[in-house]
Design an enzyme around this catalytic site. Sequence first.
Site, PDB file in Angstrom:
ATOM      1  CD  GLU A 155      -2.676   1.142   2.495  1.00 19.64           C
ATOM      2  OE1 GLU A 155      -4.073   1.634   2.120  1.00 19.64           O
ATOM      3  OE2 GLU A 155      -2.403   0.863   3.482  1.00 19.64           O
ATOM      4  N   GLY A 289       3.090   2.209  11.011  1.00 20.88           N
ATOM      5  CA  GLY A 289       3.019   1.577  12.221  1.00 20.88           C
ATOM      6  C   GLY A 289       2.741  -0.040  12.025  1.00 20.88           C
ATOM      7  CB  ALA A 290       0.300  -2.106  11.810  1.00 15.59           C
ATOM      8  CG  MET A 291       0.222  -3.215   5.044  1.00  9.37           C
ATOM      9  SD  MET A 291      -0.908  -1.814   4.461  1.00  9.37           S
ATOM     10  CE  MET A 291      -2.067  -2.643   3.412  1.00  9.37           C
ATOM     11  CD  GLU A 292      -4.697  -1.833   5.780  1.00  9.45           C
ATOM     12  OE1 GLU A 292      -5.173  -0.922   5.029  1.00  9.45           O
ATOM     13  OE2 GLU A 292      -3.684  -1.174   6.512  1.00  9.45           O
ATOM     14  CG  HIS A 325      -5.914   1.374  12.945  1.00 11.14           C
ATOM     15  ND1 HIS A 325      -6.224   2.571  13.010  1.00 11.14           N
ATOM     16  CD2 HIS A 325      -5.588   1.171  11.639  1.00 11.14           C
ATOM     17  CE1 HIS A 325      -6.466   3.156  11.849  1.00 11.14           C
ATOM     18  NE2 HIS A 325      -5.767   2.184  10.724  1.00 11.14           N
ATOM     19  CD  GLU A 326      -2.754  -1.940  10.967  1.00  7.51           C
ATOM     20  OE1 GLU A 326      -3.483  -2.060   9.716  1.00  7.51           O
ATOM     21  OE2 GLU A 326      -2.595  -0.667  11.028  1.00  7.51           O
ATOM     22  CD  GLU A 348      -5.998   4.105   6.965  1.00 11.24           C
ATOM     23  OE1 GLU A 348      -6.081   3.603   8.197  1.00 11.24           O
ATOM     24  OE2 GLU A 348      -5.474   3.087   6.087  1.00 11.24           O
TER      25      GLU A 348
END
Length: 456
Positions: A155, A289-292, A325-326, A348
């Site tokens: 992404e 921070g992270a990726m879903e 969140h993810e 988001e």
Amino acid sequence: MMSTTTTPFEGRVMLPDTYIPTKYDLKITPDLVGYSFDGIIDIYMKKNPSPSENSFFKINDKNELMFHSKELMFDGSAKIISSESNKVLMESNEIHLNTKYTTVKFVFNEDLPTDEFFVRMKFVGCLNNQMAGFYRSIYTNEKGETKLVASTQFEALDARRAFPCFDEPSRKAIFVVTLVVPRTLECFSNMPESYRRNSGKDDLVEVSFMPTPIMSTYLLAFCVGEFDFVQTLSGNVMVRCYAPKGRSNSCGYALECASKCLQEYNDFFGVPYPLPKLDMVAIPEFAAGAMENWGLVTYRDVDLLIDPASASNQQKQRVCTVVCHELAHQWFGNLVTMAWWDDLWLNEGFASWAENWSSSVLFPHYRMWDQFVTDHLGRALSLDGLRSSHPIQVPIEHAEEVEQVFDAISYCKGGSVVRMLRAVLGFRVFREGLRNYMKKHAYDNTETIDLWTAWE
């Protein structure tokens, strides 16, 4: 903030849609010493019965095909192969690379088939150190040895760095991934393994994974490296938390958050998590921070791995909210995806609200909604008070512009708007609308107006 339905290509730099991808069969062989990878891909396609007429790219759709491609070198021509007979029907005689728009165009001497077919391409890419595409991370293990992890970050626009594709959120397809890796290393992707066999070389093994659900290219992921993990069942879903070898004792808190959160979201959305497993992986070098990624969520290690016995409440809350969140994205973004990047806030903004809701359900003593006012709302008001502010829904023509709206407006202001909507509608109506939205648009793409309609 309101959306109006537009034609798919209006004002947008998008690939022609004369042919639609239905499945990618991707085989990647990384060279972890030479920092490169070899790939071969079959892209299954069918003719679009009603293609758009105002595509930004003007090609001869009778005998030309265009894909996204960035920093890839192609080994020979592209082959058109019949899906029914598996025979080669034709080969390209020209290849045109466009570095400005990161595309590749193949030209054929004959007209393309009207029946379903697949395109086979061989290519070579760079296992870069830019934390984008298929890239490498370097770290030092507990013995002082230098180790490497190869992982992905696609992404928003970097799947095209790893394989030629239709790298747009609305061009959803099924993905079948095969990795050829050293047999001493672990590898995983969005789905569980389907088989493992010798590759023909003594030190390599070929690992194939089950087909994914239909999804966007930016959600595909795969990792190669040395890992330990801890696991648990959340209902029928196997949840695992991976860490570099020797650090699995730091996985427990994130695993607890994920397994409990998954159950809360199953109930909240009214649609069960659709994959058989959920992996969370700590990556040594990670830009966000992270990726879903669907079924394989990647994290910066400090946002996943902590020792709950010595960690502060702030560290625990950070891990909990990032995980929540993810996992919210597994529904809002993965199951139902924005049609184009100007509706990024749908992903988001909602996930920013959901991380606080689910964290407050799991750990009421964190008082997440009290913190929301000073954190999310405060950041949104601060940025929104500047002349450089923008609406939560921003018109985007060139996909590259989306990088400018991964900011506190999309996340924090978007989350604040969702919080207001929940207060106005009431929790029951708010949740019922979201359940209807998920069921109606599952495995599809939406615009903001579709969410408003679900709440009417």
